[in-house]
Scaffold this motif. Structure first.
Motif, PDB file in Angstrom:
ATOM      1  N   THR A 141       7.365  -7.292 -69.976  1.00  0.00           N
ATOM      2  CA  THR A 141       7.198  -5.891 -70.389  1.00  0.00           C
ATOM      3  C   THR A 141       7.543  -5.706 -71.852  1.00  0.00           C
ATOM      4  N   VAL A 142       8.627  -6.379 -72.287  1.00  0.00           N
ATOM      5  CA  VAL A 142       9.024  -6.285 -73.700  1.00  0.00           C
ATOM      6  C   VAL A 142       7.953  -6.897 -74.599  1.00  0.00           C
ATOM      7  N   LYS A 143       7.398  -8.047 -74.185  1.00  0.00           N
ATOM      8  CA  LYS A 143       6.328  -8.670 -74.971  1.00  0.00           C
ATOM      9  C   LYS A 143       5.104  -7.770 -75.049  1.00  0.00           C
ATOM     10  N   LEU A 144       4.750  -7.156 -73.903  1.00  0.00           N
ATOM     11  CA  LEU A 144       3.611  -6.244 -73.894  1.00  0.00           C
ATOM     12  C   LEU A 144       3.863  -5.039 -74.783  1.00  0.00           C
ATOM     13  N   ALA A 145       5.101  -4.517 -74.729  1.00  0.00           N
ATOM     14  CA  ALA A 145       5.434  -3.369 -75.573  1.00  0.00           C
ATOM     15  C   ALA A 145       5.380  -3.740 -77.050  1.00  0.00           C
ATOM     16  N   LYS A 146       5.875  -4.945 -77.376  1.00  0.00           N
ATOM     17  CA  LYS A 146       5.823  -5.385 -78.771  1.00  0.00           C
ATOM     18  C   LYS A 146       4.384  -5.527 -79.252  1.00  0.00           C
ATOM     19  N   SER A 147       3.542  -6.144 -78.421  1.00  0.00           N
ATOM     20  CA  SER A 147       2.134  -6.302 -78.807  1.00  0.00           C
ATOM     21  C   SER A 147       1.447  -4.945 -78.935  1.00  0.00           C
ATOM     22  N   THR A 148       1.783  -4.005 -78.042  1.00  0.00           N
ATOM     23  CA  THR A 148       1.183  -2.670 -78.122  1.00  0.00           C
ATOM     24  C   THR A 148       1.615  -1.939 -79.384  1.00  0.00           C
ATOM     25  N   VAL A 149       2.919  -2.028 -79.681  1.00  0.00           N
ATOM     26  CA  VAL A 149       3.431  -1.383 -80.898  1.00  0.00           C
ATOM     27  C   VAL A 149       2.803  -2.002 -82.136  1.00  0.00           C
ATOM     28  N   LEU A 150       2.690  -3.346 -82.129  1.00  0.00           N
ATOM     29  CA  LEU A 150       2.068  -4.018 -83.277  1.00  0.00           C
ATOM     30  C   LEU A 150       0.605  -3.603 -83.436  1.00  0.00           C
ATOM     31  N   ALA A 151      -0.096  -3.526 -82.304  1.00  0.00           N
ATOM     32  CA  ALA A 151      -1.495  -3.104 -82.368  1.00  0.00           C
ATOM     33  C   ALA A 151      -1.615  -1.669 -82.870  1.00  0.00           C
ATOM     34  N   ASN A 152      -0.729  -0.804 -82.375  1.00  0.00           N
ATOM     35  CA  ASN A 152      -0.756   0.588 -82.839  1.00  0.00           C
ATOM     36  C   ASN A 152      -0.418   0.682 -84.327  1.00  0.00           C
ATOM     37  N   THR A 153       0.539  -0.175 -84.763  1.00  0.00           N
ATOM     38  CA  THR A 153       0.904  -0.175 -86.180  1.00  0.00           C
ATOM     39  C   THR A 153      -0.264  -0.620 -87.047  1.00  0.00           C
ATOM     40  N   LEU A 154      -0.922  -1.694 -86.619  1.00  0.00           N
ATOM     41  CA  LEU A 154      -2.090  -2.165 -87.360  1.00  0.00           C
ATOM     42  C   LEU A 154      -3.196  -1.120 -87.371  1.00  0.00           C
ATOM     43  N   GLN A 155      -3.391  -0.456 -86.211  1.00  0.00           N
ATOM     44  CA  GLN A 155      -4.422   0.580 -86.129  1.00  0.00           C
ATOM     45  C   GLN A 155      -4.097   1.750 -87.047  1.00  0.00           C
ATOM     46  N   SER A 156      -2.791   2.135 -87.062  1.00  0.00           N
ATOM     47  CA  SER A 156      -2.397   3.243 -87.930  1.00  0.00           C
ATOM     48  C   SER A 156      -2.537   2.867 -89.402  1.00  0.00           C
ATOM     49  N   GLU A 157      -2.190   1.606 -89.743  1.00  0.00           N
ATOM     50  CA  GLU A 157      -2.366   1.166 -91.123  1.00  0.00           C
ATOM     51  C   GLU A 157      -3.840   1.127 -91.506  1.00  0.00           C
ATOM     52  N   GLU A 158      -4.658   0.672 -90.560  1.00  0.00           N
ATOM     53  CA  GLU A 158      -6.092   0.638 -90.820  1.00  0.00           C
ATOM     54  C   GLU A 158      -6.646   2.049 -90.989  1.00  0.00           C
ATOM     55  N   ASN A 159      -6.195   2.970 -90.139  1.00  0.00           N
ATOM     56  CA  ASN A 159      -6.639   4.363 -90.264  1.00  0.00           C
ATOM     57  C   ASN A 159      -6.187   4.964 -91.595  1.00  0.00           C
ATOM     58  N   LYS A 160      -4.957   4.606 -91.992  1.00  0.00           N
ATOM     59  CA  LYS A 160      -4.447   5.119 -93.256  1.00  0.00           C
ATOM     60  C   LYS A 160      -5.262   4.576 -94.422  1.00  0.00           C
ATOM     61  N   HIS A 161      -5.594   3.290 -94.347  1.00  0.00           N
ATOM     62  CA  HIS A 161      -6.413   2.687 -95.399  1.00  0.00           C
ATOM     63  C   HIS A 161      -7.808   3.319 -95.449  1.00  0.00           C
ATOM     64  N   MET A 162      -8.388   3.562 -94.258  1.00  0.00           N
ATOM     65  CA  MET A 162      -9.700   4.211 -94.215  1.00  0.00           C
ATOM     66  C   MET A 162      -9.630   5.628 -94.767  1.00  0.00           C
ATOM     67  N   GLU A 163      -8.527   6.308 -94.500  1.00  0.00           N
ATOM     68  CA  GLU A 163      -8.366   7.666 -95.024  1.00  0.00           C
ATOM     69  C   GLU A 163      -8.265   7.646 -96.545  1.00  0.00           C
ATOM     70  N   GLU A 164      -7.549   6.646 -97.084  1.00  0.00           N
ATOM     71  CA  GLU A 164      -7.464   6.534 -98.548  1.00  0.00           C
ATOM     72  C   GLU A 164      -8.837   6.252 -99.163  1.00  0.00           C
ATOM     73  N   ILE A 165      -9.590   5.362 -98.516  1.00  0.00           N
ATOM     74  CA  ILE A 165     -10.939   5.061 -99.014  1.00  0.00           C
ATOM     75  C   ILE A 165     -11.820   6.299 -98.947  1.00  0.00           C
ATOM     76  N   ARG A 166     -11.712   7.068 -97.854  1.00  0.00           N
ATOM     77  CA  ARG A 166     -12.499   8.277 -97.714  1.00  0.00           C
ATOM     78  C   ARG A 166     -12.135   9.295 -98.798  1.00  0.00           C
ATOM     79  N   ASN A 167     -10.827   9.417 -99.068  1.00  0.00           N
ATOM     80  CA  ASN A 167     -10.402  10.345-100.123  1.00  0.00           C
ATOM     81  C   ASN A 167     -10.918   9.910-101.489  1.00  0.00           C
ATOM     82  N   GLN A 168     -10.839   8.582-101.752  1.00  0.00           N
ATOM     83  CA  GLN A 168     -11.357   8.080-103.025  1.00  0.00           C
ATOM     84  C   GLN A 168     -12.868   8.315-103.140  1.00  0.00           C
TER      85      GLN A 168
END
Length: 209
Positions: A141-168
Protein backbone atom coordinates in the motif's frame (compact mmCIF):
# COMPACT_ATOMS: atom_id res chain seq x y z
CA UNK A 1 8.46 -48.91 43.17
CA UNK A 2 5.92 -51.09 41.35
CA UNK A 3 5.60 -51.26 37.57
CA UNK A 4 2.61 -48.94 37.27
CA UNK A 5 4.20 -46.25 39.43
CA UNK A 6 7.47 -46.61 37.53
CA UNK A 7 5.52 -46.04 34.32
CA UNK A 8 3.79 -42.96 35.78
CA UNK A 9 7.11 -41.57 37.04
CA UNK A 10 8.66 -42.14 33.60
CA UNK A 11 5.69 -40.42 31.99
CA UNK A 12 6.16 -37.48 34.40
CA UNK A 13 9.85 -37.18 33.46
CA UNK A 14 8.86 -37.32 29.80
CA UNK A 15 6.35 -34.51 30.33
CA UNK A 16 8.97 -32.40 32.12
CA UNK A 17 11.38 -32.89 29.21
CA UNK A 18 8.69 -31.96 26.66
CA UNK A 19 7.75 -28.80 28.58
CA UNK A 20 11.40 -27.74 28.85
CA UNK A 21 11.97 -28.30 25.12
CA UNK A 22 8.82 -26.35 24.21
CA UNK A 23 9.68 -23.46 26.53
CA UNK A 24 13.30 -23.07 25.44
CA UNK A 25 13.79 -20.99 22.24
CA UNK A 26 15.24 -23.92 20.32
CA UNK A 27 12.58 -24.05 17.61
CA UNK A 28 10.41 -21.23 16.35
CA UNK A 29 6.60 -21.41 16.60
CA UNK A 30 6.44 -21.89 12.82
CA UNK A 31 8.59 -25.03 13.03
CA UNK A 32 6.49 -26.36 15.91
CA UNK A 33 3.32 -25.71 13.91
CA UNK A 34 4.80 -27.50 10.91
CA UNK A 35 5.60 -30.45 13.16
CA UNK A 36 2.07 -30.44 14.57
CA UNK A 37 0.70 -30.44 11.01
CA UNK A 38 3.13 -33.09 9.78
CA UNK A 39 2.05 -36.54 8.66
CA UNK A 40 3.73 -38.17 11.67
CA UNK A 41 1.89 -36.04 14.20
CA UNK A 42 -1.41 -36.09 12.27
CA UNK A 43 -1.65 -39.84 12.83
CA UNK A 44 -1.66 -39.19 16.56
CA UNK A 45 -3.71 -35.99 16.28
CA UNK A 46 -6.74 -37.79 14.85
CA UNK A 47 -7.31 -39.52 18.18
CA UNK A 48 -5.43 -37.06 20.40
CA UNK A 49 -8.52 -36.10 22.39
CA UNK A 50 -9.38 -39.76 23.06
CA UNK A 51 -5.81 -40.53 24.15
CA UNK A 52 -5.72 -37.46 26.37
CA UNK A 53 -8.94 -38.23 28.22
CA UNK A 54 -8.10 -41.93 28.55
CA UNK A 55 -4.70 -41.06 30.00
CA UNK A 56 -6.30 -38.44 32.22
CA UNK A 57 -8.80 -41.01 33.48
CA UNK A 58 -6.06 -43.54 34.24
CA UNK A 59 -4.00 -40.93 36.07
CA UNK A 60 -7.09 -39.84 38.00
CA UNK A 61 -7.65 -43.45 39.13
CA UNK A 62 -4.06 -43.68 40.33
CA UNK A 63 -4.44 -40.30 42.04
CA UNK A 64 -7.52 -41.46 43.92
CA UNK A 65 -5.70 -44.67 44.87
CA UNK A 66 -2.81 -42.60 46.23
CA UNK A 67 -5.25 -40.43 48.20
CA UNK A 68 -6.88 -43.55 49.60
CA UNK A 69 -3.49 -44.95 50.64
CA UNK A 70 -2.55 -41.64 52.25
CA UNK A 71 -5.75 -41.54 54.28
CA UNK A 72 -5.37 -45.19 55.26
CA UNK A 73 -1.82 -44.95 56.56
CA UNK A 74 -2.22 -41.48 58.05
CA UNK A 75 -4.97 -42.87 60.30
CA UNK A 76 -2.86 -45.87 61.21
CA UNK A 77 0.03 -43.61 62.27
CA UNK A 78 -2.24 -41.79 64.70
CA UNK A 79 -3.05 -45.02 66.54
CA UNK A 80 -1.27 -46.28 69.60
CA UNK A 81 2.40 -47.11 69.09
CA UNK A 82 2.25 -50.88 69.57
CA UNK A 83 5.37 -51.91 67.78
CA UNK A 84 8.27 -49.94 66.32
CA UNK A 85 8.65 -52.09 63.21
CA UNK A 86 4.93 -51.85 62.39
CA UNK A 87 5.08 -48.09 62.85
CA UNK A 88 8.10 -47.83 60.54
CA UNK A 89 6.34 -49.92 57.90
CA UNK A 90 3.28 -47.68 58.16
CA UNK A 91 5.41 -44.53 57.80
CA UNK A 92 7.19 -46.00 54.77
CA UNK A 93 3.87 -46.84 53.15
CA UNK A 94 2.56 -43.37 53.97
CA UNK A 95 5.66 -41.83 52.38
CA UNK A 96 5.19 -43.96 49.27
CA UNK A 97 1.51 -42.99 49.08
CA UNK A 98 2.43 -39.31 49.34
CA UNK A 99 5.15 -39.75 46.71
CA UNK A 100 2.69 -41.46 44.38
CA UNK A 101 0.17 -38.67 44.99
CA UNK A 102 2.66 -35.96 44.03
CA UNK A 103 3.89 -37.90 40.99
CA UNK A 104 0.36 -38.46 39.71
CA UNK A 105 -0.75 -34.91 40.52
CA UNK A 106 2.18 -33.35 38.68
CA UNK A 107 1.65 -35.72 35.74
CA UNK A 108 -1.98 -34.58 35.42
CA UNK A 109 -0.97 -30.93 35.81
CA UNK A 110 1.75 -31.15 33.15
CA UNK A 111 -0.66 -32.90 30.77
CA UNK A 112 -2.87 -29.79 30.85
CA UNK A 113 0.22 -27.56 30.58
CA UNK A 114 1.45 -29.37 27.45
CA UNK A 115 -1.99 -29.19 25.86
CA UNK A 116 -2.15 -25.48 26.57
CA UNK A 117 1.37 -24.91 25.23
CA UNK A 118 0.53 -26.68 21.98
CA UNK A 119 -2.57 -24.54 21.43
CA UNK A 120 -0.67 -21.35 22.32
CA UNK A 121 2.18 -22.19 19.92
CA UNK A 122 -0.31 -22.82 17.10
CA UNK A 123 -2.12 -19.55 17.85
CA UNK A 124 1.21 -17.68 18.01
CA UNK A 125 2.27 -19.02 14.62
CA UNK A 126 -1.09 -18.07 13.09
CA UNK A 127 -0.81 -14.57 14.55
CA UNK A 128 2.74 -14.26 13.20
CA UNK A 129 1.55 -15.29 9.74
CA UNK A 130 -1.30 -12.76 9.91
CA UNK A 131 1.14 -10.07 11.07
CA UNK A 132 3.49 -10.88 8.17
CA UNK A 133 0.62 -10.67 5.68
CA UNK A 134 -0.54 -7.37 7.18
CA UNK A 135 3.01 -5.99 6.99
CA UNK A 136 3.32 -7.08 3.35
CA UNK A 137 -0.05 -5.49 2.51
CA UNK A 138 1.01 -2.30 4.28
CA UNK A 139 4.29 -2.22 2.36
CA UNK A 140 2.49 -2.73 -0.94
CA UNK A 141 0.00 0.00 0.00
CA UNK A 142 2.85 2.37 0.84
CA UNK A 143 4.56 1.59 -2.48
CA UNK A 144 1.30 2.17 -4.34
CA UNK A 145 0.76 5.44 -2.49
CA UNK A 146 4.30 6.57 -3.29
CA UNK A 147 3.88 5.74 -6.98
CA UNK A 148 0.50 7.52 -7.03
CA UNK A 149 1.92 10.62 -5.34
CA UNK A 150 4.89 10.60 -7.72
CA UNK A 151 2.59 10.26 -10.71
CA UNK A 152 0.38 13.08 -9.44
CA UNK A 153 3.47 15.22 -8.83
CA UNK A 154 4.75 14.61 -12.34
CA UNK A 155 1.28 15.30 -13.74
CA UNK A 156 1.02 18.54 -11.77
CA UNK A 157 4.50 19.60 -12.91
CA UNK A 158 3.57 18.77 -16.48
CA UNK A 159 0.33 20.74 -16.17
CA UNK A 160 2.25 23.64 -14.68
CA UNK A 161 4.75 23.54 -17.54
CA UNK A 162 1.92 23.41 -20.09
CA UNK A 163 0.27 26.37 -18.37
CA UNK A 164 3.51 28.35 -18.60
CA UNK A 165 3.83 27.51 -22.29
CA UNK A 166 0.20 28.51 -22.86
CA UNK A 167 0.78 31.82 -21.07
CA UNK A 168 3.91 32.47 -23.12
CA UNK A 169 2.01 31.65 -26.32
CA UNK A 170 -0.80 34.01 -25.39
CA UNK A 171 1.72 36.74 -24.59
CA UNK A 172 3.45 36.18 -27.93
CA UNK A 173 0.14 36.30 -29.78
CA UNK A 174 -0.74 39.54 -28.01
CA UNK A 175 2.62 41.06 -28.96
CA UNK A 176 2.15 39.88 -32.56
CA UNK A 177 -1.32 41.43 -32.69
CA UNK A 178 0.03 44.72 -31.35
CA UNK A 179 2.85 44.66 -33.88
CA UNK A 180 0.31 44.08 -36.66
CA UNK A 181 -1.76 47.02 -35.46
CA UNK A 182 1.36 49.18 -35.29
CA UNK A 183 2.33 48.04 -38.83
CA UNK A 184 -1.08 49.05 -40.12
CA UNK A 185 -0.78 52.45 -38.45
CA UNK A 186 2.65 52.90 -40.02
CA UNK A 187 1.25 51.90 -43.44
CA UNK A 188 -1.59 54.38 -43.08
CA UNK A 189 0.81 57.12 -41.99
CA UNK A 190 3.15 56.25 -44.85
CA UNK A 191 0.27 56.43 -47.34
CA UNK A 192 -0.70 59.85 -45.93
CA UNK A 193 2.86 61.13 -46.33
CA UNK A 194 2.95 59.72 -49.83
CA UNK A 195 -0.22 61.61 -50.76
CA UNK A 196 1.15 64.80 -49.29
CA UNK A 197 4.39 64.28 -51.17
CA UNK A 198 2.50 63.77 -54.44
CA UNK A 199 0.45 66.92 -53.81
CA UNK A 200 3.60 68.93 -53.14
CA UNK A 201 5.25 67.57 -56.30
CA UNK A 202 2.16 68.38 -58.34
CA UNK A 203 1.98 71.94 -57.00
CA UNK A 204 5.68 72.47 -57.72
CA UNK A 205 5.25 71.30 -61.30
CA UNK A 206 2.41 73.77 -61.89
CA UNK A 207 4.49 76.62 -60.51
CA UNK A 208 7.30 75.91 -62.93
CA UNK A 209 4.93 76.05 -65.90
Amino acid sequence: MSIQWTFIAGYLYFEIAVVIIMILPIFSPRRWNRFFKSRLFSMFQQHAAVYFYVLLGVLSLFLMDAVREMRKYSHSSDSTHLHLSAEMKGNVKLFRAQRNFYITGFAIFLAFVIRRLVSMIIIQDELMQKADSIIKEAESTVKLAKSTVLANTLQSEENKHMEEIRNQLETTEELLRMEKLRGKELEEEASKWKLKYEEIVAQTGKGDN
